[in-house]
Enzyme design. Structure first.
Site: not given
Length: 406
Positions: A147, A232, A261
């Site tokens: 993801f 990531d 985030k």
């Protein structure tokens, strides 16, 4: 002057959203109006312990005082210039973030998906200019179950049909291999490979933690093959796993790290590509950009986030409380939990499907005052703010035990 609060009830507000909001989310039926630390409050005044923390965007809890102060101070001075001009907050943010991550250069962006797209562009540019891959032939190796965001490029190499179906045609140049399979990565890498792009821990897939040696193996393989290792760390980074970056568990330093985030402290969207000078140095003016990337407000908040992490306090809290989380979940195995994976304050919990879907378990926990979110099937994710206390964490585990028993 502050606008008056909407006085409608939770049910009324949920019904009001139906005709006017695109249906790209299926939220739990709770309407949050206030929050502080690890707790949120709905419009009726009911309190809930937040065990999701905005998918790790709220690593430091809701409205952390140092982050709120940094944002308020900057709001009184300057919020946006665009990158057409310099601003007085960006240099410090870039310097301290580079130092925190052990890298040379920073490319500031806004969202995690932008960081991934930027990382892909940088890797391809590096492949053409440094490695010598023929024009338009660069490939990137990715892992099944990944993801990395929701853009059309990214969903094109997703193996989640819900994310992918109906959005083609897709960008070519990606090779998908099984996660946690070094032999598969090695077989997919060739002279056209620009990078191997992976999550050190796969979050959306259910907090899938690879076997020992996988990350170090990817690092060594990419070094031998003359391609980049792009990590990531948008969900796994910035303290979540008990380290500043999850790759540190194996002493690995990637060529490029993608962050997002938690970098915005739950206040503004902030993301970044951090990497070596050899890699990020391939970008020249006009080749990539973002109007809001590196804006003064984002840089001020991002600097405050880095300052919190520089002390190591939050990494230690995640590591110490991660033991409590792991031990508590271990006690629930065979009592409704059929398995789990955890690292620091992050866990994917597989519930016996006979007891309900992940969505059903999440709704039952909500009624107990605990907010979590399901992922696939009967799996739920636990990712509380790193400010959560041991008592709060044990209370959440007790609520999970109660829900499973009932």
């Amino acid at each position: 002057m502050t606008a008056p609060a909407d006085t409608r009830t939770s049910d009324e507000l949920i019904r009001a959203e139906e005709p006017v909001l695109a249906h790209n989310y299926h939220p739990l039926p709770v309407v949050v109006s206030r929050a502080e630390g690890a707790w949120v409050e709905d419009v009726e005044g009911r309190r809930y312990l937040d065990m999701l923390a905005g998918y790790s965007a709220l690593n430091f809890g809701h409205r952390h005082p140092a982050l709120i102060e940094a944002a308020r101070d900057q709001l009184d001075r300057l919020t946006l210039t665009s990158r057409a001009f310099h601003n007085d907050r960006l240099a410090e943010f870039a310097e301290r973030l580079a130092a925190l991550t052990g890298q040379d250069m920073v490319l500031p962006m806004n969202t995690g998906a932008e960081a991934v797209e930027s990382g892909i562009k940088v890797a391809r540019k590096w492949a053409y200019e440094v490695k010598g891959v023929p024009a338009d032939r660069a490939t990137i190796v990715v892992a099944a179950g990944n993801f990395h965001g929701r853009t059309t490029t990214v969903v094109g190499f997703s193996t989640d049909e819900t994310a992918r179906s109906g959005f083609g045609p897709f960008t070519p140049g990606f090779r998908i291999v099984p996660y946690d399979d070094l032999a598969a990565v090695e077989a997919a890498v060739d002279e056209t490979t620009a990078a191997v792009l992976i999550e050190p821990i796969q979050g959306e897939a259910g907090v899938i933690v690879p076997g020992e040696g996988y990350l170090a193996g990817v690092r060594e393989l990419t070094r031998r093959a003359g391609c980049l290792f792009v990590a990531d760390e948008i969900q796994s980074g910035l303290g979540r796993t008990g380290r500043t970056l999850a790759v540190e568990d194996e002493g690995v330093v990637p060529d490029v790290v993608l962050l997002g985030k938690a970098l915005g402290g739950g206040i503004v969207p902030v993301s970044a590509v951090v990497g070596s000078r050899e890699v990020l140095g391939v970008l020249r003016p006009g080749e990539h950009g973002s109007t809001f990337g590196g804006n003064p407000l984002a840089a001020a908040v991002g600097t405050a986030v880095v300052e919190l992490l520089e002390t190591g306090e939050f990494q230690r809290r995640a590591a110490d409380l991660g033991v409590v989380l792991r031990d508590g979940l271990t006690e629930l195995v065979g009592k409704g939990v059929v398995g789990f994976r955890s690292r620091g304050l992050w866990a994917g919990v597989d519930v016996d499907p006979a007891l309900g879907t992940g969505r059903a378990i999440s709704e039952r926990l909500m009624r107990e005052g605990i907010l979590v979110k399901d992922t696939h099937g009967s799996t739920i994710r636990l990712a509380p703010p790193l400010t959560v206390t041991e008592d709060e964490l044990r209370a959440a585990l007790g609520s999970l035990e109660k829900v499973l028993a009932s």
